[in-house]
Design an enzyme around this catalytic site. Structure first.
Site, PDB file in Angstrom:
ATOM      1  CG  ASP A  87      48.247 -74.216 -27.209  1.00 23.32           C
ATOM      2  OD1 ASP A  87      48.617 -75.024 -27.734  1.00 23.32           O
ATOM      3  OD2 ASP A  87      47.198 -73.306 -27.641  1.00 23.32           O
ATOM      4  CG  ASP A  98      47.930 -75.845 -32.565  1.00 21.17           C
ATOM      5  OD1 ASP A  98      48.321 -75.750 -31.148  1.00 21.17           O
ATOM      6  OD2 ASP A  98      47.383 -74.660 -32.786  1.00 21.17           O
ATOM      7  CG  HIS A 168      46.832 -69.039 -35.650  1.00 21.46           C
ATOM      8  ND1 HIS A 168      47.893 -69.352 -34.819  1.00 21.46           N
ATOM      9  CD2 HIS A 168      45.499 -69.266 -34.715  1.00 21.46           C
ATOM     10  CE1 HIS A 168      47.254 -69.590 -33.616  1.00 21.46           C
ATOM     11  NE2 HIS A 168      45.946 -69.610 -33.748  1.00 21.46           N
ATOM     12  CD  GLU A 193      43.140 -73.084 -30.573  1.00 23.77           C
ATOM     13  OE1 GLU A 193      43.739 -72.797 -29.256  1.00 23.77           O
ATOM     14  OE2 GLU A 193      43.929 -72.935 -31.517  1.00 23.77           O
ATOM     15  CD  GLU A 283      45.027 -76.190 -30.453  1.00 23.19           C
ATOM     16  OE1 GLU A 283      45.790 -75.554 -29.391  1.00 23.19           O
ATOM     17  OE2 GLU A 283      45.146 -75.563 -31.583  1.00 23.19           O
TER      18      GLU A 283
HETATM   19 MN    MN Z   1      47.469 -74.590 -29.628  1.00 24.60          MN
HETATM   20 MN    MN Z   2      45.654 -73.725 -32.131  1.00 23.64          MN
END
Ligand code: MN
Ligand code: MN
Length: 302
Positions: A87, A98, A168, A193, A283
């Site tokens: 990730d 991301d 986030h 995700e 994701e």
């Molecule tokens: Mn991520």
């Molecule tokens: Mn993420």
């Protein structure tokens, strides 16, 4: 105004393109016997060489680990027959891509990998201006549960919004059906995700073990000289998560502890599946459009 939005979206697109290239190159290095630390450094240095900055430390979570594992500075671990979640994040001027993939080195968990990939693809198909996060969560949950093997979504890990220097942001985008969603609008940038676990898993993660990832909550005056120095050092991440191994080593544990105890920093311990189920994740970062969405972290053909 319109033009400004396009300039911002172009930074998301550039960060996403770099991320997709690095991700593809890194996947080729996830092999039995290869070093986790080397993969993490390859991702982070590769991101910088291509003209972006890491959006957060390279996460390499294995088997029942779902997220927030990153190698320590003296990590000696090599990949075994693991189910590996890579990730990674890249940003340009705070605008983040991301993305995550799961690599199955066990040879026997392809179905679990496919479950989160299918859930991500189905979610991407329904995203457009006006879609509710409730519909997205329901689509992800149904896709994972439709598999015959008893897979389930992880309820306490979610997708999320992305804002400048905020990896986030709201809204949370659950991987299950829930109440009280948020409507996504054109030009919202979000990460989707899905996480899936196997029949042994309970569908929930818990924190465990030491943290190698930290982020700034709020800068405050601190007395201890080492803590003061460290606070100056981490200001350059502008609130984005950073790895302990990125920091100067001198009296580091004491400085980190002080900053954590005074509420300046939070740590992000490894998240493990509560029932020790194996976990897969997929994701992408997307830009919501009037009639669909644009995936910024997909490799474009040249
Ligand atoms: Mn991520
Ligand atoms: Mn993420």
């Amino acid at each position: 105004m319109e033009e400004q939005i396009e300039l911002v979206l172009d930074k998301y697109r550039s960060a996403g393109r770099i991320l997709a290239e690095v991700r593809e190159e890194a996947v080729g290095r996830i092999k039995e016997g290869f070093s986790l630390l080397e993969v993490a450094e390859f991702v982070e240095n590769g991101t910088r060489e291509k003209g972006a900055e890491p959006g957060f430390p390279c996460n390499i979570s294995r088997n029942e680990e779902a997220a927030h594992a990153t190698p320590s500075i003296d990590e000696k671990t090599v990949f075994g027959k693991d189910i590996v979640k890579l990730d990674i994040g890249a940003h340009i001027g705070g605008y983040i891509g991301d993305s995550a993939v799961t690599v199955d080195l066990s040879g026997s968990n392809d179905g679990l990998v496919k479950a989160s990939e299918a859930a991500l693809n189905e979610a991407i198909k329904i995203i457009r201006d006006g879609v509710s996060t409730v519909e997205i969560g329901e689509t992800i949950e149904n896709t994972i549960r439709a598999r015959a093997q008893g897979y389930k979504p992880i309820v306490n890990l979610t997708g999320h919004g992305l804002l400048k220097y905020n990896s986030h942001a709201r809204p949370a985008i659950p991987n299950v059906k829930y109440e009280h969603g948020v409507i996504l609008r054109e030009n919202d940038v979000v990460a989707i995700e899905p996480f899936a676990t196997d029949a042994q898993g309970v569908g929930k993660v818990v924190e465990s073990g030491n943290a190698e990832i930290y982020s700034l909550i709020k800068a405050k005056p601190v007395r201890l000289r080492e803590a003061k120095k460290l606070l100056e050092e981490i200001k350059k991440y502008q609130g984005l998560p950073f790895a302990k191994r990125w920091l100067p080593r001198e009296r580091l544990d004491m400085a980190l502890r002080t900053l954590k105890n005074t509420g300046v920093l939070r740590d992000h311990p490894v998240l493990r599946e509560e029932g020790k189920g194996l976990v897969s994740q997929a994701e992408h970062t997307i830009i919501v459009k009037e009639d669909g969405c644009e995936v910024t972290t997909r490799k474009t053909k040249t």
